[in-house]
Design a protein around this motif. Structure first.
Motif, PDB file in Angstrom:
ATOM      1  N   LEU A 371       0.834  -1.202   0.000  1.00  0.00           N
ATOM      2  CA  LEU A 371       0.000   0.000   0.000  1.00  0.00           C
ATOM      3  C   LEU A 371       0.868   1.250   0.000  1.00  0.00           C
ATOM      4  O   LEU A 371       0.603   2.207  -0.745  1.00  0.00           O
ATOM      5  N   GLU A 372       1.907   1.242   0.826  1.00  0.00           N
ATOM      6  CA  GLU A 372       2.789   2.408   0.889  1.00  0.00           C
ATOM      7  C   GLU A 372       3.500   2.633  -0.443  1.00  0.00           C
ATOM      8  O   GLU A 372       3.542   3.759  -0.953  1.00  0.00           O
ATOM      9  N   ASP A 373       4.063   1.570  -1.001  1.00  0.00           N
ATOM     10  CA  ASP A 373       4.812   1.710  -2.250  1.00  0.00           C
ATOM     11  C   ASP A 373       3.911   2.058  -3.427  1.00  0.00           C
ATOM     12  O   ASP A 373       4.289   2.834  -4.311  1.00  0.00           O
ATOM     13  N   HIS A 374       2.705   1.479  -3.460  1.00  0.00           N
ATOM     14  CA  HIS A 374       1.767   1.815  -4.527  1.00  0.00           C
ATOM     15  C   HIS A 374       1.341   3.274  -4.427  1.00  0.00           C
ATOM     16  O   HIS A 374       1.145   3.951  -5.448  1.00  0.00           O
ATOM     17  N   GLY A 375       1.183   3.769  -3.199  1.00  0.00           N
ATOM     18  CA  GLY A 375       0.789   5.162  -3.006  1.00  0.00           C
ATOM     19  C   GLY A 375       1.798   6.139  -3.582  1.00  0.00           C
ATOM     20  O   GLY A 375       1.433   7.214  -4.083  1.00  0.00           O
ATOM     21  N   HIS A 376       3.075   5.777  -3.550  1.00  0.00           N
ATOM     22  CA  HIS A 376       4.123   6.649  -4.087  1.00  0.00           C
ATOM     23  C   HIS A 376       4.085   6.742  -5.606  1.00  0.00           C
ATOM     24  O   HIS A 376       4.725   7.631  -6.186  1.00  0.00           O
ATOM     25  N   LEU A 377       3.347   5.836  -6.260  1.00  0.00           N
ATOM     26  CA  LEU A 377       3.276   5.838  -7.722  1.00  0.00           C
ATOM     27  C   LEU A 377       2.147   6.713  -8.261  1.00  0.00           C
ATOM     28  O   LEU A 377       2.092   6.970  -9.470  1.00  0.00           O
ATOM     29  N   VAL A 378       1.252   7.160  -7.390  1.00  0.00           N
ATOM     30  CA  VAL A 378       0.128   7.978  -7.850  1.00  0.00           C
ATOM     31  C   VAL A 378       0.645   9.272  -8.476  1.00  0.00           C
ATOM     32  O   VAL A 378       1.519   9.948  -7.923  1.00  0.00           O
ATOM     33  N   GLY A 379       0.131   9.576  -9.649  1.00  0.00           N
ATOM     34  CA  GLY A 379       0.557  10.763 -10.384  1.00  0.00           C
ATOM     35  C   GLY A 379       1.672  10.496 -11.377  1.00  0.00           C
ATOM     36  O   GLY A 379       1.941  11.339 -12.246  1.00  0.00           O
ATOM     37  N   LYS A 380       2.325   9.343 -11.259  1.00  0.00           N
ATOM     38  CA  LYS A 380       3.407   9.004 -12.173  1.00  0.00           C
ATOM     39  C   LYS A 380       2.862   8.269 -13.401  1.00  0.00           C
ATOM     40  O   LYS A 380       1.814   7.627 -13.352  1.00  0.00           O
ATOM     41  N   THR A 381       3.598   8.359 -14.502  1.00  0.00           N
ATOM     42  CA  THR A 381       3.236   7.660 -15.735  1.00  0.00           C
ATOM     43  C   THR A 381       4.148   6.451 -15.895  1.00  0.00           C
ATOM     44  O   THR A 381       5.381   6.585 -15.808  1.00  0.00           O
ATOM     45  N   ILE A 382       3.554   5.282 -16.091  1.00  0.00           N
ATOM     46  CA  ILE A 382       4.313   4.035 -16.187  1.00  0.00           C
ATOM     47  C   ILE A 382       3.961   3.301 -17.483  1.00  0.00           C
ATOM     48  O   ILE A 382       2.874   3.464 -18.027  1.00  0.00           O
ATOM     49  N   LYS A 383       4.911   2.510 -17.943  1.00  0.00           N
ATOM     50  CA  LYS A 383       4.707   1.711 -19.150  1.00  0.00           C
ATOM     51  C   LYS A 383       4.046   0.392 -18.773  1.00  0.00           C
ATOM     52  O   LYS A 383       4.498  -0.308 -17.863  1.00  0.00           O
ATOM     53  N   VAL A 384       2.972   0.031 -19.478  1.00  0.00           N
ATOM     54  CA  VAL A 384       2.186  -1.161 -19.165  1.00  0.00           C
ATOM     55  C   VAL A 384       2.003  -1.991 -20.430  1.00  0.00           C
ATOM     56  O   VAL A 384       1.714  -1.436 -21.503  1.00  0.00           O
ATOM     57  N   LEU A 385       2.183  -3.287 -20.318  1.00  0.00           N
ATOM     58  CA  LEU A 385       1.840  -4.197 -21.410  1.00  0.00           C
ATOM     59  C   LEU A 385       0.412  -4.656 -21.173  1.00  0.00           C
ATOM     60  O   LEU A 385       0.118  -5.339 -20.184  1.00  0.00           O
ATOM     61  N   CYS A 386      -0.497  -4.267 -22.066  1.00  0.00           N
ATOM     62  CA  CYS A 386      -1.914  -4.609 -21.904  1.00  0.00           C
ATOM     63  C   CYS A 386      -2.146  -6.061 -22.321  1.00  0.00           C
ATOM     64  O   CYS A 386      -1.901  -6.438 -23.467  1.00  0.00           O
ATOM     65  N   LEU A 387      -2.636  -6.859 -21.380  1.00  0.00           N
ATOM     66  CA  LEU A 387      -2.821  -8.296 -21.605  1.00  0.00           C
ATOM     67  C   LEU A 387      -4.264  -8.677 -21.889  1.00  0.00           C
ATOM     68  O   LEU A 387      -4.543  -9.780 -22.356  1.00  0.00           O
ATOM     69  N   GLY A 388      -5.211  -7.771 -21.585  1.00  0.00           N
ATOM     70  CA  GLY A 388      -6.616  -8.103 -21.802  1.00  0.00           C
ATOM     71  C   GLY A 388      -7.506  -7.194 -20.983  1.00  0.00           C
ATOM     72  O   GLY A 388      -7.136  -6.069 -20.633  1.00  0.00           O
ATOM     73  N   ARG A 389      -8.685  -7.698 -20.676  1.00  0.00           N
ATOM     74  CA  ARG A 389      -9.624  -6.989 -19.814  1.00  0.00           C
ATOM     75  C   ARG A 389      -9.431  -7.441 -18.373  1.00  0.00           C
ATOM     76  O   ARG A 389      -9.001  -8.563 -18.111  1.00  0.00           O
ATOM     77  N   GLY A 390      -9.779  -6.578 -17.427  1.00  0.00           N
ATOM     78  CA  GLY A 390      -9.666  -6.930 -16.018  1.00  0.00           C
ATOM     79  C   GLY A 390     -10.622  -8.058 -15.651  1.00  0.00           C
ATOM     80  O   GLY A 390     -11.773  -8.065 -16.096  1.00  0.00           O
TER      81      GLY A 390
END
Length: 438
Positions: A371-390
């Motif tokens: 939770l702490e580490d994910h919170g630090h990513l808010v507002g940042k832009t990251i590269k994602v490989l889209c695998l499908g629908r959630g």
């Protein structure tokens, strides 16, 4: 006219290796003229691909076989148990589970097509070992993902950790030829796959049986294949994770900055009893070297709590390591003795209730870290490989970033099979959420 071809359904328990095996089995059956069914109720043959790493894995299998027994009362269906539990239990599965018709070990799944095509009512067991690698043409494999492909590079393990049943169910290490690996990787790239996941019980020990080239060479040659974006690999054993592998990772841009490196325990005393071949300090040294070479590297791990003789002090050392390393994700388990292993001859000294307490404590800690580490990513832009629908959010697209974190995101256009820039807007303990940037 109605389709008279035999229909098969595969239920897979266990790790990525098992998932990859199931994709190969599906391809072999399809080549033999059978077609995949969407539900076990629609199948003529049900294949249960099994995992034996933990006692709970076997319990899940037996519970599932109980449900299949009810299905078998209402319709004619043959049931095959394949994989690690098949190797471990062999004839016992036929004798104690009357619902099972075929039992095939990991080295014997190529025999399934002939069994599926045949009309014999005889029960069948095949659990012999093969020292040679059995190739499956890449074009036959029925892959579940059109984006990320499994490529097995080796099987088995020579480490014989005290708790681990893998050497008894998967056998000793054997390596696939580099030539065959590269042929499969090139085939994936030709078909638009952007990611490959190199699989083995201990990929670090890989050595090409023809040239003698080691794992860093394998990474380098896979990375040279045009069209690939990302390369992942698992599983790594810390004992075999030398500096040359870390340097290869750091020097190859296509290798994801993520590593699954099983710790198992943060206590050197417990690690010694586990026969892991490294100390806590040595493990932390590997982590330090990796992060100095690749700042921001994401690490995931496995932890076993309640190994025979684990004291409260031993457990607290594990907690301390988890707090220090801050793994991106954690796979945690209560110790359970497995047949034939060295630890099965030790007194299972930690009460089940205490194992559960320790398990819950490290899971709470890990949830807090994430939770702490994910919170630090808010507002940042990251590269994602889209695998499908959630899976839980089908209105959103889903993928993974380079650190293997799940990312669910919104987009006005279909992004499946693409690399996407996603701005992180929210998070939970186990995933990130965001929106595609324009």
């Amino acid at each position: 006219m109605p389709d008279k071809r035999r229909r098969f359904f595969i239920r897979t328990f266990g790790c990525q290796m098992n998932e990859s095996d199931s994709e190969r089995i599906a391809g072999l059956l399809n080549q033999a003229g059978a077609v995949k069914a969407d539900r076990p109720e629609d199948a003529d043959v049900i294949i249960v691909n099994t995992c034996a790493v933990r006692e709970k894995s076997e319990e899940k299998l037996f519970s599932y076989l109980g449900r299949l027994a009810e299905l078998k009362k209402s319709r004619s269906v043959r049931i095959a148990v394949v994989g690690c539990v098949a190797q471990l239990r062999s004839w016992e599965l036929l004798e104690k589970k009357g619902t099972v018709d075929f039992v095939l070990g990991p080295d014997n799944s190529a025999e399934l097509p002939s069994l599926v095509k045949g009309d014999t009512s005889e029960k069948f067991v095949s659990t012999s070992w093969s020292e040679k690698w059995t190739e499956t043409s890449p074009g036959l494999i029925q892959r579940d993902s059109p984006v990320s492909g499994y490529v097995t590079v080796m099987e088995g393990c020579d480490n014989f950790c005290a708790y681990c049943i893998v050497p008894y169910t998967r056998g000793r290490e054997k390596y696939r030829s580099l030539k065959s690996i590269l042929a499969e990787v090139r085939d994936l790239a030709r078909h638009g796959y952007l990611e490959v996941q190199l699989l083995g019980q201990n990929v670090n020990s890989y050595r090409d049986p023809e040239s003698g080239k080691a794992f860093p060479d394998l990474l380098s040659e896979v990375a040279a294949v045009d069209g690939l974006g990302w390369i992942r690999f698992l599983t790594s054993h810390p004992k075999n994770f030398g500096p040359e592998i870390a340097e290869a990772m750091a020097g190859i841009n296509k290798v994801c900055r993520h590593l699954h490196l099983p710790l198992q325990s943060g206590s050197s005393a417990v690690l010694k009893r586990m026969r892991r071949g490294y100390t806590k300090e040595e493990y932390l040294g590997i982590v330090s070297r990796l992060r100095s070479l690749m700042p921001g590297l994401s690490l995931s791990t496995d932890i076993i709590v309640g190994f025979p003789g684990e004291t409260e002090k031993d457990f607290e050392e594990t907690v301390e390591v988890l707090s220090e390393v801050r793994f991106t994700s954690l796979f945690s388990f209560r110790y359970s003795p497995r047949p034939s292993t060295a630890a099965s001859r030790l007194k299972d000294s930690v009460p089940k209730v205490e194992k559960q307490r320790r398990l819950e404590e490290i899971q709470r800690l890990q949830k807090t870290i994430q939770l702490e580490d994910h919170g630090h990513l808010v507002g940042k832009t990251i590269k994602v490989l889209c695998l499908g629908r959630g899976q839980k959010t089908p209105h959103l697209f889903a993928g993974r970033n380079e650190g293997s974190q799940v990312v669910n995101f919104s987009s006005d256009e279909d992004q499946i099979g693409r690399f996407v820039e996603v701005r992180v807007t929210g998070f939970g303990p186990f995933s990130l959420s965001g929106e595609k940037t324009s």
